[in-house]
Design an enzyme around this catalytic site. Structure first.
Site, short mmCIF file in Angstrom:
data_model
loop_
_atom_site.label_atom_id
_atom_site.label_comp_id
_atom_site.label_asym_id
_atom_site.label_seq_id
_atom_site.Cartn_x
_atom_site.Cartn_y
_atom_site.Cartn_z
N ASP A 87 -5.99 -4.99 0.97
CA ASP A 87 -6.98 -5.15 2.00
C ASP A 87 -7.45 -6.63 1.90
O ASP A 87 -7.82 -7.08 2.83
CB ASP A 87 -7.98 -4.14 1.74
N THR A 129 -5.58 1.79 9.86
CA THR A 129 -4.73 2.65 10.15
C THR A 129 -5.44 3.44 11.04
O THR A 129 -4.87 4.22 12.21
CB THR A 129 -3.89 3.37 9.21
N ILE A 182 -0.26 -1.97 7.74
CA ILE A 182 -1.30 -1.64 8.67
C ILE A 182 -2.79 -1.90 7.91
O ILE A 182 -2.93 -0.69 7.27
CB ILE A 182 -1.13 -0.62 9.44
N ASP A 183 -3.59 -2.78 8.24
CA ASP A 183 -5.01 -2.65 7.65
C ASP A 183 -5.69 -2.11 8.99
O ASP A 183 -6.16 -2.85 9.88
CB ASP A 183 -5.37 -3.87 7.18
N GLU A 209 0.83 -1.18 0.14
CA GLU A 209 0.09 -0.13 -0.02
C GLU A 209 0.83 1.24 0.14
O GLU A 209 0.58 2.11 -0.68
CB GLU A 209 -0.75 0.08 1.17
N ASP A 216 -0.70 -5.12 2.92
CA ASP A 216 -1.04 -4.20 3.57
C ASP A 216 -0.24 -4.09 5.13
O ASP A 216 -0.56 -5.11 5.91
CB ASP A 216 -2.51 -4.08 3.80
#
Ligand code: 2AM
Ligand code: CA
Length: 285
Positions: free
Chosen positions: A233, A110, A107-108, A78, A105
């Site tokens: 995601d 954030t 951090i999915d 990402e 990703d």
């Protein structure tokens, strides 16, 4: 696992899934230490689309580890892509035919991370010629690692996962999200929410699409839908759900592939009902 020359790990000889787990666990542990301590916060596509130095650091950590083991593999993360749906689609198109592609990703969720709301994850998938063959989603706050390998099932805490058995919308717990794109995606999702809320047991919106998918896979949720998501995601979560006996499609019912942005993921039993309801109110995009 295949052992073709350009897939031979540079060092260590670890297999794909072990590397994916290692990356997710390392990044997740580090992210947890940064909860409440991030120092920079920027807006990406809109005031609701956030990024911190922790997102970027996590992605770099994962990218470096993957490249150490598999220097010839392609990588889509990402934070390496310009914000916005057009740039995301273009970035995916540039690499989707790669023999091996890691879709990450860092951090999915954030927004949750920034607010200290403990529901976020690291999502790592490996696709072979466009088909996801490994999916790992790690929730560092609960130390829950969800892992799937194509054709070999899906596991949490080392135990096989199975989707839930709800067969009617009326007994279903669903999840959705409130997309950052307020022009197109948010109004469509709100239509679906309005139509479905009176028909189901209840609806949750935890704020991490990858964790929602993992929760469908292990039966905590009966289904999940959302408009306007990106490949990173959904890629890992899609394999978790399908390897747990569930179903993942776009909103019109076509099978999941890496380019799907509008997703419906369920235990299978309620899939048709959910897709039909979303189509009926024109919430399907
Ligand atoms: P993120 O935290 O990695 O950005 C919540 O509805 C879900 O939408 C999360 O998985 C979140 O992932 C994702 N999301 C947030 N902003 C987005 C954007 N601008 N485009 C697409 N997905 C987004
Ligand atoms: Ca993210």
């Amino acid at each position: 696992m295949s052992d073709e020359s350009n897939n031979t790990p540079a060092i260590g000889g670890k297999n794909f899934t072990v590397v994916a787990i290692n990356c997710a666990a390392k990044a997740g542990e580090w992210i947890k230490t940064k909860l409440g301590n991030h120092t920079s916060l920027s807006l990406k596509y809109s005031p609701t689309d956030l990024v911190t130095e922790v997102d970027k650091g996590s992605e770099m950590m994962i990218r470096n580890l993957v490249q150490t083991h598999f220097p010839h593999h392609s990588f889509l993360g990402e934070e390496g892509v310009e914000p916005g749906p057009e740039a995301s689609a273009k970035a995916l198109n540039n690499v989707r035919d790669a023999e091996y592609l890691w879709v990450v990703d860092p951090i999915d969720g954030t927004t949750n991370f920034v607010h200290g709301f403990p529901f976020f994850s690291v999502s790592i998938a490996l696709a072979h010629k466009g088909e996801v063959i490994v999916g790992v989603v790690y929730d560092p706050m609960r130390d829950e690692l969800f892992v799937a390998e194509k054709g070999k099932g899906a596991y949490v805490h080392g135990k096989p996962m199975q989707v839930g058995t709800e067969s009617q919308l009326g007994e279903s717990l669903l999840a959705t999200g409130f997309p950052a794109d307020q022009q197109y995606a948010l109004p469509l999702n709100m239509k679906g929410l309005q139509a479905l809320a009176p028909q189901v047991r209840n609806i949750r919106s935890g704020g991490s699409a990858a964790l929602h998918m993992a929760y469908v896979a292990c039966g905590r949720l009966s289904g999940f839908w959302e408009i306007g998501l990106n490949s990173w995601d959904l890629a890992a979560g899609s394999l978790l759900v399908s390897e747990s006996g569930g179903q993942v499609t776009d909103m019109l019912g076509s099978p999941y592939e890496l380019g799907v942005r509008n997703v419906v993921a369920t235990n299978g039993a309620i899939h048709g009902q959910l897709v039909d309801e979303l189509k009926k109110v024109e919430a399907a995009g």
